[in-house]
Design an enzyme around this catalytic site. Structure first.
Site, PDB file in Angstrom:
ATOM      1  N   HIS A   1       0.834  -1.205   0.000  1.00 33.59           N
ATOM      2  CA  HIS A   1       0.000   0.000   0.000  1.00 33.59           C
ATOM      3  C   HIS A   1       0.870   1.256   0.000  1.00 33.59           C
ATOM      4  O   HIS A   1       1.910   1.295   0.660  1.00 33.59           O
ATOM      5  CB  HIS A   1      -0.896   0.045   1.235  1.00 33.59           C
TER       6      HIS A   1
ATOM      7  N   CYS B   1       0.467   1.764  -5.787  1.00 28.67           N
ATOM      8  CA  CYS B   1      -0.480   2.607  -6.521  1.00 28.67           C
ATOM      9  C   CYS B   1       0.071   4.020  -6.707  1.00 28.67           C
ATOM     10  O   CYS B   1       0.837   4.513  -5.897  1.00 28.67           O
ATOM     11  CB  CYS B   1      -1.809   2.680  -5.780  1.00 28.67           C
TER      12      CYS B   1
ATOM     13  N   ARG C   1       0.037   2.232 -11.592  1.00 28.67           N
ATOM     14  CA  ARG C   1       1.047   1.594 -10.763  1.00 28.67           C
ATOM     15  C   ARG C   1       2.404   2.252 -10.975  1.00 28.67           C
ATOM     16  O   ARG C   1       2.777   2.597 -12.094  1.00 28.67           O
ATOM     17  CB  ARG C   1       1.158   0.099 -11.101  1.00 28.67           C
TER      18      ARG C   1
END
Length: 262
Positions: free
Chosen positions: A166, A240, A249
């Site tokens: 993340h 991300c 990405r």
């Protein structure tokens, strides 16, 4: 209503309607304020509380792995913390030198799904986080871990050891991934060795469906100018981008430069 003399008469029904309108407006305002507070609390929970808890959980898991590996070392090379005579999963052999390692076909027993089995350390980012098998949100990424793409290689193997994490919320281990520069060290510790990779190339943005970046010889299918043509020992880090979105990405590639047995 007015009388013949021009005096305005206020009827009780008018007063009641006015009072009902005021109560409706007041009630509506209270509902809006309450809804705003609830949304604010949800944002605080998402951006702060889940972040804090995921980081704590990830730190505990790193400490647990280190204790486990320490116990295995103390017990000797033929034993592991699961009982006498338990043999740890074999790791790929690779030369402990700074030169590019030669490809290895040593078999590796894959970890169980969502099992934490390695520790990723990135000195520039002051990051030390567990690596778990798979990239599921609930059982890996949302716990603040970095996830290993199933089907890609394991640490030190010839091919591509690909990871995801993340960038925002849930521990956000890869929040500062864009700060990495060519030559920065990235270490992956396992039960038997520490693998050091050096950052080599960065793809600032590609499609979330660009599967080429995690292939054995990583190369973007969307932006073919980014990637490699020859086999090697690669590490891929994905997250991300831009922040607080999952539309694209960001990809960082590194090459294996040394292996240090534990």
């Amino acid at each position: 209503m007015r009388t013949a003399a021009g005096v305005r008469v206020v009827r009780h029904s008018d007063r009641r309607r006015s009072a009902r309108r005021r109560r409706a407006l007041w009630s509506g305002g209270e509902v809006l304020v309450t809804a705003g507070l609830v949304l604010l609390l949800l944002v605080v929970h998402q951006l702060w509380w889940t972040d804090r808890e995921a980081r704590r959980g990830a730190a505990r898991e790193v400490a647990a792995l280190e204790r486990e590996w320490g116990s295995a070392t103390t017990a000797g090379p033929g034993a592991a913390p699961g009982g006498p005579g338990t043999t740890p999963a074999p790791e790929p052999a690779a030369p402990a030198t700074s030169r590019a390692p030669r490809p290895s076909s040593t078999p590796v027993t894959a970890p169980r799904r969502s099992q934490a089995y390695a520790v990723l350390t990135i000195p520039r980012l002051h990051l030390r986080v567990p690596v778990a098998e798979g990239v599921g949100r609930a059982d890996v990424l949302d716990k603040g871990y970095v996830g290993h793409y199933r089907g890609t290689q394991q640490p030190g193997q010839s091919g591509n050891f690909a990871l995801a994490g993340h960038r925002n919320t849930h521990g956000e281990p890869f929040r500062y991934l864009p700060r990495l520069r060519r030559g920065d060290a990235v270490e992956v510790e396992t039960r038997t060795a520490t693998y050091t990779y050096a950052v080599d190339r960065i793809l600032p943005r590609t499609s979330a469906l660009d599967s080429g970046v995690v292939r054995p010889v990583p190369r973007s299918l969307v932006r073919p100018g980014y990637g490699y043509h020859e086999p090697g020992h690669y590490l891929t880090l994905t997250t991300c981008t831009p922040e607080f979105t999952s539309r694209y990405r960001l990809v960082v590639w590194a090459r294996l430069v040394s292996v240090r047995p534990r």
